[in-house]
Design a protein around this motif. Structure first.
Motif, PDB file in Angstrom:
ATOM      1  N   SER A 250      37.494 -59.792  63.760  1.00  0.00           N
ATOM      2  CA  SER A 250      37.600 -61.185  63.337  1.00  0.00           C
ATOM      3  C   SER A 250      37.165 -61.334  61.883  1.00  0.00           C
ATOM      4  O   SER A 250      36.415 -60.509  61.345  1.00  0.00           O
ATOM      5  CB  SER A 250      36.724 -62.093  64.215  1.00  0.00           C
ATOM      6  N   LYS A 251      37.637 -62.416  61.267  1.00  0.00           N
ATOM      7  CA  LYS A 251      37.134 -62.861  59.973  1.00  0.00           C
ATOM      8  C   LYS A 251      36.555 -64.250  60.159  1.00  0.00           C
ATOM      9  O   LYS A 251      37.168 -65.101  60.802  1.00  0.00           O
ATOM     10  CB  LYS A 251      38.249 -62.894  58.930  1.00  0.00           C
ATOM     11  N   ILE A 252      35.375 -64.471  59.593  1.00  0.00           N
ATOM     12  CA  ILE A 252      34.713 -65.764  59.706  1.00  0.00           C
ATOM     13  C   ILE A 252      34.347 -66.242  58.309  1.00  0.00           C
ATOM     14  O   ILE A 252      33.690 -65.521  57.553  1.00  0.00           O
ATOM     15  CB  ILE A 252      33.450 -65.679  60.585  1.00  0.00           C
ATOM     16  N   ASP A 253      34.784 -67.436  57.975  1.00  0.00           N
ATOM     17  CA  ASP A 253      34.511 -68.013  56.657  1.00  0.00           C
ATOM     18  C   ASP A 253      34.883 -67.048  55.530  1.00  0.00           C
ATOM     19  O   ASP A 253      34.163 -66.889  54.552  1.00  0.00           O
ATOM     20  CB  ASP A 253      33.046 -68.441  56.542  1.00  0.00           C
ATOM     21  N   GLY A 254      36.024 -66.392  55.712  1.00  0.00           N
ATOM     22  CA  GLY A 254      36.555 -65.507  54.682  1.00  0.00           C
ATOM     23  C   GLY A 254      35.958 -64.118  54.658  1.00  0.00           C
ATOM     24  O   GLY A 254      36.344 -63.294  53.819  1.00  0.00           O
ATOM     25  N   MET A 255      35.033 -63.824  55.559  1.00  0.00           N
ATOM     26  CA  MET A 255      34.366 -62.526  55.553  1.00  0.00           C
ATOM     27  C   MET A 255      34.772 -61.699  56.761  1.00  0.00           C
ATOM     28  O   MET A 255      34.808 -62.201  57.889  1.00  0.00           O
ATOM     29  CB  MET A 255      32.844 -62.720  55.538  1.00  0.00           C
ATOM     30  N   SER A 256      35.079 -60.436  56.540  1.00  0.00           N
ATOM     31  CA  SER A 256      35.431 -59.518  57.621  1.00  0.00           C
ATOM     32  C   SER A 256      34.180 -59.086  58.362  1.00  0.00           C
ATOM     33  O   SER A 256      33.230 -58.562  57.760  1.00  0.00           O
ATOM     34  CB  SER A 256      36.140 -58.285  57.050  1.00  0.00           C
ATOM     35  N   VAL A 257      34.162 -59.292  59.664  1.00  0.00           N
ATOM     36  CA  VAL A 257      33.020 -58.872  60.467  1.00  0.00           C
ATOM     37  C   VAL A 257      32.889 -57.350  60.431  1.00  0.00           C
ATOM     38  O   VAL A 257      31.790 -56.805  60.296  1.00  0.00           O
ATOM     39  CB  VAL A 257      33.165 -59.378  61.921  1.00  0.00           C
ATOM     40  N   TYR A 258      34.015 -56.661  60.509  1.00  0.00           N
ATOM     41  CA  TYR A 258      34.000 -55.195  60.494  1.00  0.00           C
ATOM     42  C   TYR A 258      33.400 -54.658  59.196  1.00  0.00           C
ATOM     43  O   TYR A 258      32.502 -53.813  59.209  1.00  0.00           O
ATOM     44  CB  TYR A 258      35.416 -54.643  60.670  1.00  0.00           C
ATOM     45  N   LEU A 259      33.902 -55.155  58.063  1.00  0.00           N
ATOM     46  CA  LEU A 259      33.422 -54.648  56.779  1.00  0.00           C
ATOM     47  C   LEU A 259      31.958 -54.977  56.556  1.00  0.00           C
ATOM     48  O   LEU A 259      31.211 -54.184  55.978  1.00  0.00           O
ATOM     49  CB  LEU A 259      34.276 -55.212  55.644  1.00  0.00           C
ATOM     50  N   SER A 260      31.522 -56.146  57.014  1.00  0.00           N
ATOM     51  CA  SER A 260      30.113 -56.516  56.832  1.00  0.00           C
ATOM     52  C   SER A 260      29.216 -55.609  57.655  1.00  0.00           C
ATOM     53  O   SER A 260      28.142 -55.194  57.194  1.00  0.00           O
ATOM     54  CB  SER A 260      29.893 -57.983  57.207  1.00  0.00           C
ATOM     55  N   ARG A 261      29.630 -55.272  58.889  1.00  0.00           N
ATOM     56  CA  ARG A 261      28.818 -54.381  59.721  1.00  0.00           C
ATOM     57  C   ARG A 261      28.794 -52.959  59.146  1.00  0.00           C
ATOM     58  O   ARG A 261      27.757 -52.288  59.164  1.00  0.00           O
ATOM     59  CB  ARG A 261      29.349 -54.372  61.155  1.00  0.00           C
ATOM     60  N   ARG A 262      29.918 -52.520  58.648  1.00  0.00           N
ATOM     61  CA  ARG A 262      29.967 -51.165  58.079  1.00  0.00           C
ATOM     62  C   ARG A 262      29.100 -51.072  56.828  1.00  0.00           C
ATOM     63  O   ARG A 262      28.355 -50.103  56.636  1.00  0.00           O
ATOM     64  CB  ARG A 262      31.411 -50.788  57.764  1.00  0.00           C
TER      65      ARG A 262
END
Length: 449
Positions: A250-262
């Motif tokens: 998912s993306k929330i408020d323009g941010m990728s959940v996957y990329l943020s966790r990585r």
């Protein structure tokens, strides 16, 4: 916790099946109950029950639920709120017509508002916040349903993402701080609202945009109207959406959940290094961060725990007994990969500590030489009543024990948490998050601890 979805159909689709598959995609947000309500020529028909989406909706029920507007909900209950009566959507009839409502979040002034309404003669049939919201809307509704909703929003306080359905329109609302997510998509000419963008991918819809904090969107005759709050509020999305709640795709408020966790996993490796042979994850919520940790540390990533894919999420199980039983049947150790090795075990968070202690014990019983636990969130120190089902403070292990005491309790050889600054940096660097469970800085006044 909960997941919500809504659709306004102009292409004569079988919307109940679209809602069904959307709820399937949002099942990670709640596993206690599921429900769908549809507008069928001015009559709101619905079905809701305890259970997972596929258990609640057999084919014959989906075939019955026909209409041009519909909303759906999956829900996590807690304590005495686990009841089919409390399942959503909530459907109410009143003087001006009928209304269906589904809510993700938690009102902090719900008890106060309920008591006032009861003193004035209102009778409640559930003990959920959604019924307070529905009763206020019905009370304020004179000539304009939209104004009645806005009047209600001026009174309620807390976190909420709402989808509401009348006989002629679909409405989405997000609280002034955007604590809970809500986004807009399109399937052909049909508008869709959802807690997360991953539901759009599942049903073949296109992501349009996020609903802004404090915004109400009204969809009627398949035109969309935006009504935004005149007040300025700080955006404070719940940071646990990126740590645990949301799906990584998912993306929330323009941010990728996957990329943020990585990225957070990479930062965790730099902040909390360890000498080890392999990096493993507590699947599935720790997997992406573990991959990032391995990438930054140079320690190879491998599988150490195999997850039974048919078991749900133990953090959001409603009782401790269920959580502990869930760990036993949810995970099994891949002995061939861990025996005789020093492990870095990456997980998203430690809340109560019981799940992690069982996992560490399983790994050591399988022959792991060392287990170094690395957590991709700061220590959870404070309770939350904005929609995260954390227990009382005395049950939050990090609030009662030092890091060394937590390490001893879970049986790890070392324990380290990512810093709050590192976590925020991984999620984009700008502090647009509610971090109250870590630092007691909530976006709205709360009675906590």
């Amino acid at each position: 916790m909960g997941g919500i979805i809504g659709i306004y159909d102009v292409e004569n689709r079988n919307i109940s099946k679209i809602l069904y598959y959307g709820l399937y995609a949002l099942q990670h947000r709640g596993q206690e109950s599921a429900g769908i309500a549809v507008n069928n020529n001015g009559f709101i028909d619905y079905h809701k029950e305890l259970g997972l989406t596929h258990e609640v909706f057999p084919e014959e029920v989906l075939n019955r639920l026909r209409g041009n507007i519909g909303i759906g909900h999956v829900r996590l209950g807690a304590g005495d709120k686990i009841s089919s009566v409390n399942a959503q959507p909530l459907v109410v009839g009143y003087k001006k017509g009928a209304l269906a409502l589904a809510h993700n979040g938690n009102l902090i002034n719900s008890a106060e508002l309920r008591e006032k309404l009861e003193d004035e003669g209102t009778i409640f049939s559930t003990n959920i916040d959604s019924e307070v919201i529905a009763n206020l809307i019905a009370r304020f509704h004179k000539d304009d349903i939209e104004e009645a909703i806005l009047d209600t929003l001026r009174i309620i306080k807390g976190s909420y993402a709402l989808v509401l359905m009348t006989v002629d329109r679909l409405i989405g609302v997000r609280d002034p701080h955007g604590i809970r997510p809500l986004c807009i998509g399109k399937l052909g000419e049909d508008y869709i609202l959802s807690s997360e963008s991953c539901a759009f991918d599942t049903i073949g819809a296109e992501f349009v945009r996020d609903v802004e904090p404090g915004e109400m969107v009204v969809i009627k005759d398949n035109n969309i109207k935006s009504i935004k709050s005149k007040n300025k509020y700080n955006r404070k999305l719940c940071l646990f959406e990126f740590i645990y709640f949301a799906r990584p795709d998912s993306k929330i408020d323009g941010m990728s959940v996957y990329l943020s966790r990585r990225e957070a996993g990479k930062i965790l490796a730099r902040e909390c290094p360890a000498e080890a042979d392999i990096v493993i994850s507590a699947p599935d919520s720790g997997t992406v961060a573990a991959i990032g940790y391995a990438e930054a540390s140079g320690i190879p990533y491998d599988e150490g725990l195999i997850k039974n894919k048919y078991i749900g999420r133990t953090f959001i199980e409603s009782t401790q007994e269920m959580r502990e039983q869930g760990v036993k049947i949810k995970l099994n150790v891949l002995r061939e990969n861990v025996e005789g090795k020093r492990l870095v075990l990456v997980d998203d968070s430690i809340v109560r500590g019981t799940t992690m202690s069982r996992i560490v014990r399983m790994l050591k019983n399988a022959g792991a030489k060392e287990v170094h636990v690395r957590i991709c969130s700061p220590a959870v120190l404070h309770t939350c009543n904005l929609g995260m089902d954390t227990p009382k403070k005395q049950n939050l292990i990090a609030s009662e024990k030092t890091i060394e005491e937590v390490r001893e309790y879970i049986g790890a050889d070392s324990l380290c948490y990512i810093s709050l600054e590192g976590l925020i940096k991984g999620a984009g660097g700008e502090n647009v998050f509610c971090t109250g469970c870590f630092d007691k800085k909530y976006p709205t006044e709360l009675n906590i601890d």
